[in-house]
Scaffold this motif. Structure first.
Motif, PDB file in Angstrom:
ATOM      1  N   ARG A  56      -2.143   2.681   5.956  1.00 30.61           N
ATOM      2  CA  ARG A  56      -3.161   1.665   6.078  1.00 30.61           C
ATOM      3  C   ARG A  56      -4.573   2.330   6.235  1.00 30.61           C
ATOM      4  O   ARG A  56      -5.496   2.091   5.272  1.00 30.61           O
ATOM      5  CB  ARG A  56      -3.144   0.636   7.091  1.00 30.61           C
ATOM      6  N   TYR A  57      -4.682   3.111   7.124  1.00 31.26           N
ATOM      7  CA  TYR A  57      -6.012   3.860   7.453  1.00 31.26           C
ATOM      8  C   TYR A  57      -6.444   5.033   6.374  1.00 31.26           C
ATOM      9  O   TYR A  57      -7.594   4.879   6.154  1.00 31.26           O
ATOM     10  CB  TYR A  57      -6.041   4.373   8.802  1.00 31.26           C
ATOM     11  N   VAL A  58      -5.551   5.580   5.950  1.00 25.55           N
ATOM     12  CA  VAL A  58      -5.912   6.569   4.780  1.00 25.55           C
ATOM     13  C   VAL A  58      -6.089   5.800   3.553  1.00 25.55           C
ATOM     14  O   VAL A  58      -7.268   6.239   2.992  1.00 25.55           O
ATOM     15  CB  VAL A  58      -4.544   7.531   4.422  1.00 25.55           C
ATOM     16  N   SER A  59      -5.572   4.771   3.161  1.00 25.67           N
ATOM     17  CA  SER A  59      -6.163   4.239   2.028  1.00 25.67           C
ATOM     18  C   SER A  59      -7.252   3.477   2.133  1.00 25.67           C
ATOM     19  O   SER A  59      -8.125   3.284   1.286  1.00 25.67           O
ATOM     20  CB  SER A  59      -4.980   2.930   1.453  1.00 25.67           C
ATOM     21  N   LYS A  69     -15.363  -2.214  -1.915  1.00 24.73           N
ATOM     22  CA  LYS A  69     -14.881  -3.094  -0.842  1.00 24.73           C
ATOM     23  C   LYS A  69     -13.625  -3.575  -1.449  1.00 24.73           C
ATOM     24  O   LYS A  69     -13.583  -3.970  -2.652  1.00 24.73           O
ATOM     25  CB  LYS A  69     -16.081  -3.894  -0.673  1.00 24.73           C
ATOM     26  N   VAL A  70     -12.891  -4.010  -0.529  1.00 18.62           N
ATOM     27  CA  VAL A  70     -11.728  -5.149  -0.921  1.00 18.62           C
ATOM     28  C   VAL A  70     -11.693  -6.369  -0.466  1.00 18.62           C
ATOM     29  O   VAL A  70     -12.048  -6.413   0.770  1.00 18.62           O
ATOM     30  CB  VAL A  70     -10.500  -4.448  -0.631  1.00 18.62           C
ATOM     31  N   GLU A  71     -11.762  -7.542  -1.202  1.00 18.84           N
ATOM     32  CA  GLU A  71     -11.650  -8.884  -0.476  1.00 18.84           C
ATOM     33  C   GLU A  71     -10.537  -9.564  -0.887  1.00 18.84           C
ATOM     34  O   GLU A  71      -9.968  -9.653  -1.813  1.00 18.84           O
ATOM     35  CB  GLU A  71     -12.880  -9.700  -1.313  1.00 18.84           C
ATOM     36  N   SER A  72      -9.659  -9.950   0.446  1.00 18.57           N
ATOM     37  CA  SER A  72      -8.364 -10.411   0.258  1.00 18.57           C
ATOM     38  C   SER A  72      -8.782 -11.939   0.551  1.00 18.57           C
ATOM     39  O   SER A  72      -9.316 -12.567   1.252  1.00 18.57           O
ATOM     40  CB  SER A  72      -7.638  -9.921   1.255  1.00 18.57           C
ATOM     41  N   ILE A  99      -3.917  -2.607  -1.882  1.00 12.65           N
ATOM     42  CA  ILE A  99      -2.974  -3.099  -1.382  1.00 12.65           C
ATOM     43  C   ILE A  99      -2.613  -2.443   0.157  1.00 12.65           C
ATOM     44  O   ILE A  99      -2.249  -3.123   1.132  1.00 12.65           O
ATOM     45  CB  ILE A  99      -1.639  -3.393  -2.258  1.00 12.65           C
ATOM     46  N   LEU A 100      -2.171  -1.220  -0.042  1.00 11.99           N
ATOM     47  CA  LEU A 100      -1.658  -0.297   1.137  1.00 11.99           C
ATOM     48  C   LEU A 100      -2.740  -0.488   2.219  1.00 11.99           C
ATOM     49  O   LEU A 100      -2.619  -0.359   3.340  1.00 11.99           O
ATOM     50  CB  LEU A 100      -1.687   1.049   0.658  1.00 11.99           C
ATOM     51  N   GLY A 101      -4.089  -0.571   1.720  1.00 13.55           N
ATOM     52  CA  GLY A 101      -4.995  -0.634   2.938  1.00 13.55           C
ATOM     53  C   GLY A 101      -5.348  -2.003   3.283  1.00 13.55           C
ATOM     54  O   GLY A 101      -5.881  -1.972   4.666  1.00 13.55           O
ATOM     55  N   HIS A 102      -5.182  -3.123   2.759  1.00 11.16           N
ATOM     56  CA  HIS A 102      -5.742  -4.290   3.123  1.00 11.16           C
ATOM     57  C   HIS A 102      -4.724  -5.381   3.211  1.00 11.16           C
ATOM     58  O   HIS A 102      -4.999  -6.465   3.649  1.00 11.16           O
ATOM     59  CB  HIS A 102      -6.949  -4.840   2.384  1.00 11.16           C
ATOM     60  N   CYS A 103      -3.424  -4.938   2.540  1.00 13.14           N
ATOM     61  CA  CYS A 103      -2.435  -6.250   2.768  1.00 13.14           C
ATOM     62  C   CYS A 103      -2.210  -6.487   4.253  1.00 13.14           C
ATOM     63  O   CYS A 103      -1.954  -5.347   4.961  1.00 13.14           O
ATOM     64  CB  CYS A 103      -1.260  -5.755   1.847  1.00 13.14           C
ATOM     65  N   PRO A 104      -1.594  -7.671   4.629  1.00  9.85           N
ATOM     66  CA  PRO A 104      -1.378  -7.817   6.012  1.00  9.85           C
ATOM     67  C   PRO A 104       0.084  -7.312   6.542  1.00  9.85           C
ATOM     68  O   PRO A 104       0.143  -6.829   7.626  1.00  9.85           O
ATOM     69  CB  PRO A 104      -1.006  -9.452   5.947  1.00  9.85           C
ATOM     70  N   VAL A 105       0.588  -6.718   5.451  1.00  5.17           N
ATOM     71  CA  VAL A 105       1.970  -5.833   5.691  1.00  5.17           C
ATOM     72  C   VAL A 105       1.694  -4.648   4.921  1.00  5.17           C
ATOM     73  O   VAL A 105       1.227  -4.583   3.880  1.00  5.17           O
ATOM     74  CB  VAL A 105       3.226  -6.649   5.468  1.00  5.17           C
ATOM     75  N   TYR A 156      16.655  -3.554   6.405  1.00  3.62           N
ATOM     76  CA  TYR A 156      15.481  -3.014   7.210  1.00  3.62           C
ATOM     77  C   TYR A 156      14.258  -4.028   7.065  1.00  3.62           C
ATOM     78  O   TYR A 156      13.375  -3.879   7.853  1.00  3.62           O
ATOM     79  CB  TYR A 156      14.949  -1.765   6.392  1.00  3.62           C
ATOM     80  N   SER A 157      14.646  -5.108   6.331  1.00  6.92           N
ATOM     81  CA  SER A 157      13.466  -6.262   6.392  1.00  6.92           C
ATOM     82  C   SER A 157      12.021  -5.653   6.045  1.00  6.92           C
ATOM     83  O   SER A 157      11.053  -5.915   6.647  1.00  6.92           O
ATOM     84  CB  SER A 157      13.262  -7.002   7.992  1.00  6.92           C
ATOM     85  N   ARG A 158      12.016  -5.025   4.806  1.00  7.03           N
ATOM     86  CA  ARG A 158      10.870  -4.404   4.316  1.00  7.03           C
ATOM     87  C   ARG A 158      10.428  -5.130   3.114  1.00  7.03           C
ATOM     88  O   ARG A 158      11.275  -5.667   2.302  1.00  7.03           O
ATOM     89  CB  ARG A 158      11.350  -2.911   3.870  1.00  7.03           C
ATOM     90  N   SER A 159       9.245  -5.242   3.110  1.00  6.29           N
ATOM     91  CA  SER A 159       8.620  -5.894   1.751  1.00  6.29           C
ATOM     92  C   SER A 159       8.603  -4.712   0.766  1.00  6.29           C
ATOM     93  O   SER A 159       8.135  -3.786   1.062  1.00  6.29           O
ATOM     94  CB  SER A 159       7.181  -6.573   2.153  1.00  6.29           C
ATOM     95  N   ILE A 160       8.610  -5.300  -0.562  1.00  8.87           N
ATOM     96  CA  ILE A 160       8.463  -4.305  -1.783  1.00  8.87           C
ATOM     97  C   ILE A 160       7.503  -4.973  -2.808  1.00  8.87           C
ATOM     98  O   ILE A 160       7.291  -5.920  -2.638  1.00  8.87           O
ATOM     99  CB  ILE A 160       9.906  -4.343  -2.328  1.00  8.87           C
ATOM    100  N   ALA A 161       6.685  -3.786  -3.180  1.00 11.22           N
ATOM    101  CA  ALA A 161       5.798  -4.194  -4.123  1.00 11.22           C
ATOM    102  C   ALA A 161       6.068  -3.622  -5.507  1.00 11.22           C
ATOM    103  O   ALA A 161       6.514  -2.487  -5.550  1.00 11.22           O
ATOM    104  CB  ALA A 161       4.244  -3.737  -3.530  1.00 11.22           C
ATOM    105  N   ILE A 162       5.966  -4.357  -6.598  1.00 14.36           N
ATOM    106  CA  ILE A 162       5.979  -3.904  -7.890  1.00 14.36           C
ATOM    107  C   ILE A 162       4.905  -4.497  -8.842  1.00 14.36           C
ATOM    108  O   ILE A 162       4.217  -5.291  -8.637  1.00 14.36           O
ATOM    109  CB  ILE A 162       7.440  -4.555  -8.446  1.00 14.36           C
TER     110      ILE A 162
END
Length: 285
Positions: A56-59, A69-72, A99-105, A156-162
């Protein structure tokens, strides 16, 4: 015109230096990943696992030094404690970082397996960090990998992005969807969140070497229930229609490119470069 070119050069150098520092950093902490299982058993939320925080911090940092800037919007539609499948529009290389930097998960991305050979430092790192390579040239192998990923989502209860379009849209318009990611969603039987990413195509379109300073907008639409009763085609059509409706409702003619002055646009990258080279000089010269 000259100031615009100088701004692009400074921000490009800042981004390359940021990646030159942070990619080795991520490689150096990959050994932490086996301990994620222990942390999950101890009750650590998925979005607070160490490698997720690092990504998250790298992105976020990369976008910051590029003056992007990213607005969510509508982040309340994203559950923190249950897995979902994000189905996202795709028109720029900036989309994944947004997404990696600003998505809540921090979701795991599906990416092309051939990237393991074309861009090995980045792609192998993605694989080690838990992102999922798919061999799109072999349909049977791809479907098997996607179905296995769908089962692991539950475990593993992981979310996936496609990115269902399969590639970046050259002009920001929605391309036909590929079915692969929907096989995964059907196997996992978890909610699907249609996600609109806009602005990236204007800031860094395909085949462009430089990015522009500006704003990317990410909007999370209400989740679509997915209990496995729909066919893959029905699921695809349902999600695509929601995305089209969302684009009609929320798309504006407002430019995403920054209207700030030259100095404001180069400030984040300049601050980073001065800090970086001052640190190098202090410790090594």
């Amino acid at each position: 015109m000259v100031f615009s070119f100088i701004s692009k050069i400074i921000r490009l150098i800042a981004v390359l230096c940021w990646l030159a520092v942070t990619i080795p950093f991520l490689w150096s902490i990959c050994w932490i990943r086996p301990f994620h299982a222990i942390l999950r058993k101890l009750g650590c939320p998925i979005h607070l696992l160490p490698l997720d925080i690092a990504q998250r911090y790298v992105s976020t940092g990369m976008l910051y030094v590029a003056s992007i800037k990213v607005e969510s919007f509508d982040t309340q539609n994203v559950p923190l404690y249950e897995p979902v499948v994000f189905v996202m529009t795709h028109s720029s290389n900036l989309d994944g970082f947004a997404i990696l930097g600003h998505c809540p998960v921090t979701p795991k991305f599906i990416f092309k397996k051939e990237m393991l050979y074309t861009v090995p430092p980045m792609a192998w790192l993605m694989w080690i960090l838990g992102h999922i390579p798919i061999d799109r040239s072999n349909r049977e192998s791809a479907l098997k990998s996607l179905k296995n990923a769908g089962k692991k989502i539950k475990i593993y209860s992981r979310s996936i992005a496609i990115f269902p379009e399969g590639r970046r849209s050259p002009n920001g318009e929605l391309l036909p969807f590929k079915k692969g990611g929907f096989h995964l969603a059907k196997e996992a039987e978890i909610k699907i969140i249609p996600t609109l990413i806009s602005g990236g195509n204007e800031l860094w379109p395909p085949k462009s070497f430089f990015s522009k300073a500006g704003t990317i907008s990410v909007r999370y639409l209400p989740a679509i229930e997915n209990d496995g009763s729909d066919t893959v085609d029905e699921l695809l059509e349902k999600v695509r229609n929601k995305i089209i409706e969302g684009q009609k409702k929320y798309t504006t003619n407002k430019s995403s490119v920054s209207k700030h002055s030259f100095l404001i646009d180069i400030m984040p990258g300049t601050i980073f470069l001065v800090t970086l080279f001052s640190t190098i000089k202090y410790f090594f010269f």
